[in-house]
Structures are given as structure tokens and as C-alpha cells.
Write a protein that holds these residues in place. Structure first.
Motif, PDB file in Angstrom:
ATOM      1  N   VAL A   1      -7.791   7.091  -4.685  1.00 15.97           N
ATOM      2  CA  VAL A   1      -7.787   7.881  -3.457  1.00 15.97           C
ATOM      3  C   VAL A   1      -8.387   7.076  -2.310  1.00 15.97           C
ATOM      4  CG1 VAL A   1      -8.666   9.974  -2.371  1.00 15.97           C
ATOM      5  CG2 VAL A   1      -8.033  10.020  -4.774  1.00 15.97           C
ATOM      6  N   ILE A   2      -7.750   7.193  -1.158  1.00 14.12           N
ATOM      7  CA  ILE A   2      -8.300   6.643   0.075  1.00 14.12           C
ATOM      8  C   ILE A   2      -8.706   7.824   0.944  1.00 14.12           C
ATOM      9  CG2 ILE A   2      -7.783   5.442   2.226  1.00 14.12           C
ATOM     10  CD1 ILE A   2      -5.865   3.683   0.714  1.00 14.12           C
ATOM     11  N   ILE A   3      -9.969   7.843   1.374  1.00 14.63           N
ATOM     12  CA  ILE A   3     -10.432   8.910   2.263  1.00 14.63           C
ATOM     13  C   ILE A   3     -10.345   8.370   3.682  1.00 14.63           C
ATOM     14  CG2 ILE A   3     -12.351  10.378   2.935  1.00 14.63           C
ATOM     15  CD1 ILE A   3     -13.274  10.267   0.021  1.00 14.63           C
ATOM     16  N   LYS A   4      -9.530   9.044   4.470  1.00 14.06           N
ATOM     17  CA  LYS A   4      -9.292   8.613   5.847  1.00 14.06           C
ATOM     18  C   LYS A   4      -9.990   9.583   6.780  1.00 14.06           C
ATOM     19  CE  LYS A   4      -5.456   7.899   9.021  1.00 14.06           C
ATOM     20  NZ  LYS A   4      -4.003   8.068   9.175  1.00 14.06           N
TER      21      LYS A   4
ATOM     22  N   VAL B   1       0.839  -1.204   0.000  1.00 13.28           N
ATOM     23  CA  VAL B   1       0.000   0.000   0.000  1.00 13.28           C
ATOM     24  C   VAL B   1       0.871   1.249   0.000  1.00 13.28           C
ATOM     25  CG1 VAL B   1      -1.729   1.322   1.289  1.00 13.28           C
ATOM     26  CG2 VAL B   1      -1.928  -1.162   1.116  1.00 13.28           C
ATOM     27  N   ALA B   2       1.921   1.256   0.834  1.00 10.67           N
ATOM     28  CA  ALA B   2       2.817   2.418   0.902  1.00 10.67           C
ATOM     29  C   ALA B   2       3.548   2.635  -0.413  1.00 10.67           C
ATOM     30  CB  ALA B   2       3.812   2.246   2.039  1.00 10.67           C
ATOM     31  N   ASN B   3       3.799   1.568  -1.126  1.00  6.32           N
ATOM     32  CA  ASN B   3       4.522   1.669  -2.394  1.00  6.32           C
ATOM     33  C   ASN B   3       3.601   1.853  -3.594  1.00  6.32           C
ATOM     34  OD1 ASN B   3       6.950   1.364  -1.053  1.00  6.32           O
ATOM     35  ND2 ASN B   3       6.926  -0.859  -1.264  1.00  6.32           N
ATOM     36  N   SER B   4       2.310   1.911  -3.365  1.00  5.11           N
ATOM     37  CA  SER B   4       1.364   2.050  -4.473  1.00  5.11           C
ATOM     38  C   SER B   4       1.165   3.518  -4.837  1.00  5.11           C
ATOM     39  CB  SER B   4       0.018   1.416  -4.101  1.00  5.11           C
ATOM     40  OG  SER B   4      -0.641   2.225  -3.160  1.00  5.11           O
ATOM     41  N   SER B   5       0.371   3.748  -5.837  1.00  8.35           N
ATOM     42  CA  SER B   5       0.099   5.122  -6.278  1.00  8.35           C
ATOM     43  C   SER B   5      -1.114   5.720  -5.566  1.00  8.35           C
ATOM     44  CB  SER B   5      -0.128   5.139  -7.791  1.00  8.35           C
ATOM     45  OG  SER B   5      -1.269   4.357  -8.108  1.00  8.35           O
ATOM     46  N   LEU B   6      -1.580   5.071  -4.509  1.00 11.31           N
ATOM     47  CA  LEU B   6      -2.730   5.579  -3.761  1.00 11.31           C
ATOM     48  C   LEU B   6      -2.419   6.943  -3.133  1.00 11.31           C
ATOM     49  CD1 LEU B   6      -3.941   2.409  -1.840  1.00 11.31           C
ATOM     50  CD2 LEU B   6      -5.168   3.595  -3.646  1.00 11.31           C
ATOM     51  N   VAL B   7      -3.394   7.822  -3.174  1.00  7.96           N
ATOM     52  CA  VAL B   7      -3.273   9.131  -2.541  1.00  7.96           C
ATOM     53  C   VAL B   7      -4.239   9.146  -1.364  1.00  7.96           C
ATOM     54  CG1 VAL B   7      -3.520  11.622  -2.856  1.00  7.96           C
ATOM     55  CG2 VAL B   7      -2.739  10.199  -4.752  1.00  7.96           C
ATOM     56  N   VAL B   8      -3.752   9.555  -0.193  1.00  8.30           N
ATOM     57  CA  VAL B   8      -4.582   9.571   1.014  1.00  8.30           C
ATOM     58  C   VAL B   8      -5.120  10.972   1.244  1.00  8.30           C
ATOM     59  CG1 VAL B   8      -4.637   9.195   3.505  1.00  8.30           C
ATOM     60  CG2 VAL B   8      -3.276   7.690   2.046  1.00  8.30           C
TER      61      VAL B   8
ATOM     62  N   PHE C   1      -9.695  19.844  -5.709  1.00  7.98           N
ATOM     63  CA  PHE C   1      -9.522  18.397  -5.793  1.00  7.98           C
ATOM     64  C   PHE C   1      -8.829  17.953  -7.079  1.00  7.98           C
ATOM     65  CE2 PHE C   1     -13.080  18.751  -2.782  1.00  7.98           C
ATOM     66  CZ  PHE C   1     -12.579  17.985  -1.758  1.00  7.98           C
ATOM     67  N   THR C   2      -8.311  18.897  -7.849  1.00  8.35           N
ATOM     68  CA  THR C   2      -7.689  18.513  -9.119  1.00  8.35           C
ATOM     69  C   THR C   2      -6.454  17.637  -8.920  1.00  8.35           C
ATOM     70  OG1 THR C   2      -6.458  20.611  -9.162  1.00  8.35           O
ATOM     71  CG2 THR C   2      -8.539  20.531 -10.387  1.00  8.35           C
ATOM     72  N   LEU C   3      -5.775  17.761  -7.793  1.00  5.93           N
ATOM     73  CA  LEU C   3      -4.599  16.927  -7.575  1.00  5.93           C
ATOM     74  C   LEU C   3      -4.972  15.456  -7.349  1.00  5.93           C
ATOM     75  CD1 LEU C   3      -2.680  16.196  -4.640  1.00  5.93           C
ATOM     76  CD2 LEU C   3      -4.103  18.109  -4.059  1.00  5.93           C
ATOM     77  N   TYR C   4      -6.231  15.185  -7.092  1.00  5.07           N
ATOM     78  CA  TYR C   4      -6.701  13.811  -6.905  1.00  5.07           C
ATOM     79  C   TYR C   4      -7.312  13.227  -8.183  1.00  5.07           C
ATOM     80  CZ  TYR C   4      -6.278  15.223  -2.037  1.00  5.07           C
ATOM     81  OH  TYR C   4      -5.804  15.692  -0.837  1.00  5.07           O
TER      82      TYR C   4
END
Length: 129
Positions: A124-127, A9-16, A116-119
Motif C-alpha cells: 500500500v502507498i499512502i498518499k 508502478v502503474a502496472n504493479s500490485s500496489l494499492v493507493v 481496511f480489509t481490502l488492503y
């Protein structure tokens, strides 16, 4: 299973997107209008207006304010508007309701202002809690 544990997960392209990063830093204050009513229930307009004039509204500078009435008093809508007109010059935000409703309005206002354009086109994960 030998080898190093890899955090995929840390190495993925996911944005939190962490809502806690946007939690208000201002004090959240509940103002009970019943304190300005005769015996907590009866709105006597002259006394009500006089009581509001005598409050040091500056103590609410940069606070988030929720206006409510904790008694079963029947109040005209202008009573909340009048209190709001006194506290608004000092407060960051004023809503009619409880602290939960204040949080909802705060976040709705905040989210409407965010870019929100950067997302865009990213996972995306919404925490948040």
C-alpha cells in the motif's frame, strides 16, 4: 535505450490509499467564544447564556465546528460544553480547539470507521499532503 517507457508502478500490485479522497466536503468553521463574553474577557453567566440563546445555530447545519477563545479570558470548562450543546444538534462534528485540531479529530474518527480489509496482505502507498 530504445523502446517504449513502461510505468512499472502503474502496472504493479500496489494499492493507493489517498487521504484526499476523504477530505471533508463540509465547511470547517471556527467559533470564537470571546464574542459572547463581556468585553471579550469576562464571562457573566446570565449574559453568556442569553447570548447563546439568541444565536441562530441553524447556520452551522452539517458544518465541522472548532470552538476556541482567541482572548486570554479564563473560562470554566462548562462554557465550551454549553456552546457545544447549542451547536451540536446542527453540526456534523464539534471539537474544542483550532482548525488544525478539528482536522486531526475528523481524520481520527474517519480512520477508525474505515474497513481496511481490502488492503490486507497488499503493498500500500499512502498518499496525502
Amino acid at each position: 535505450m530504445e523502446g517504449e517507457i513502461i510505468n512499472k508502478v502503474a502496472n504493479s500490485s500496489l494499492v493507493v490509499f489517498d487521504l484526499e479522497d476523504y477530505y471533508p466536503t463540509e465547511d470547517r468553521v471556527l467559533i470564537d467564544i470571546s464574542q459572547f463574553l463581556y468585553e471579550g474577557f469576562i464571562l457573566r453567566e446570565k449574559d453568556f447564556r442569553e447570548a447563546l440563546v439568541n444565536v441562530d445555530w441553524g447556520i452551522y447545519k452539517n458544518n465541522l465546528i472548532a470552538l476556541t477563545c482567541t482572548t486570554d479570558a479564563i473560562l470554566p470548562s462548562w462554557a465550551f460544553m454549553l456552546v457545544s450543546s447549542f451547536v451540536q444538534p446542527f453540526a456534523s462534528l464539534v471539537v474544542q480547539g483550532n482548525l488544525h485540531q478539528l482536522d486531526l479529530v475528523y481524520y481520527q474518527t474517519l480512520i477508525n470507521k474505515l474497513d481496511f480489509t481490502l488492503y490486507q496482505d497488499k503493498p500500500v502507498i499512502i498518499k496525502g499532503c
